[in-house]
Scaffold this active site. Sequence first.
Site, PDB file in Angstrom:
ATOM      1  CB  CYS A   1      -5.657  -0.312   4.794  1.00 14.84           C
ATOM      2  SG  CYS A   1      -5.368   0.205   3.079  1.00 14.84           S
TER       3      CYS A   1
ATOM      4  CG  HIS B   1      -1.546  -1.136   5.963  1.00 12.75           C
ATOM      5  ND1 HIS B   1      -2.006  -0.072   6.713  1.00 12.75           N
ATOM      6  CD2 HIS B   1      -1.729  -0.771   4.674  1.00 12.75           C
ATOM      7  CE1 HIS B   1      -2.423   0.897   5.900  1.00 12.75           C
ATOM      8  NE2 HIS B   1      -2.265   0.500   4.659  1.00 12.75           N
TER       9      HIS B   1
ATOM     10  CG  ASP C   1      -0.606   4.127   5.293  1.00 13.29           C
ATOM     11  OD1 ASP C   1       0.318   4.661   5.953  1.00 13.29           O
ATOM     12  OD2 ASP C   1      -1.782   4.102   5.674  1.00 13.29           O
TER      13      ASP C   1
ATOM     14  NE  ARG D   1      -0.573   5.071   8.684  1.00  9.35           N
ATOM     15  CZ  ARG D   1      -1.838   4.845   9.028  1.00  9.35           C
ATOM     16  NH1 ARG D   1      -2.241   5.112  10.257  1.00  9.35           N
ATOM     17  NH2 ARG D   1      -2.698   4.338   8.161  1.00  9.35           N
TER      18      ARG D   1
ATOM     19  CB  CYS E   1      -0.899  -0.003   1.230  1.00  7.30           C
ATOM     20  SG  CYS E   1      -2.047   1.402   1.281  1.00  7.30           S
TER      21      CYS E   1
HETATM   22 CO    CO Z   1      -3.331   1.242   3.088  1.00  8.74          CO
END
Ligand code: CO
Length: 208
Positions: free
Chosen positions: A113, A110, A56, A58, A54
């Site tokens: 998400c 994750h 993202d 993090r 992803c």
């Molecule tokens: Co995500």
Amino acid sequence: MYLRKLDYRKNKMESYKRLFENNRKWVEEKKREDKDYFTRLSEGQKPEFFLIGCSDSRVSPNIITGAGPGELFIHRNIANLAVHTDLNFLSALQYAVEVLRVKHIIVKGHYYCGGIRAAMSSEYYGLIDNWLMNIRDVMRLHEKELNSMQDNEQRFRRLVELNVIEQVNNVRGTSVIQKAMRNGSAPLIHGWVYDLHEGLLKDLKVEI
Ligand code: CO
């Protein structure tokens, strides 16, 4: 007002410049450890893993697995989807399998998400709704199991896992993997979920 704007710009530029400062420090550190480090990296890559993750901020795969430059070939998008009509994904997959000859393909989702959360809501987000349709397909495919869950958070977590499992299936279904399977040279395909809250990776044990 004008001063505040200047302050804002100054703050903005400070965090931006920090990236370059960190880069210079990192280069110095690497060269101190091994003076040929960058020369060697520039000669080519031979990663064993192709990872679909992803976007993202993090969940950076290199940071959470401790993998250095040259170890992971990576494709990232919102909610780590392997979409059959996505030329970007397919090109990366083909290169990973046929040229780099990776040993493992990993779909890494994750918990927490945002893409999955958005797909679960009935809000209108615009263009991204088309992308999220892929996750809504996963929801429809597993409607029974998801609807049997009373707790919304539990359903959210389960959908993250189910999405990974379905993307693993999608990877397997691609022409690239089908061809590699016929040749007996297909990499192993794994599904992982990263738990942001604990920092730990979980292998869903869906190896193909
Ligand atoms: Co995500």
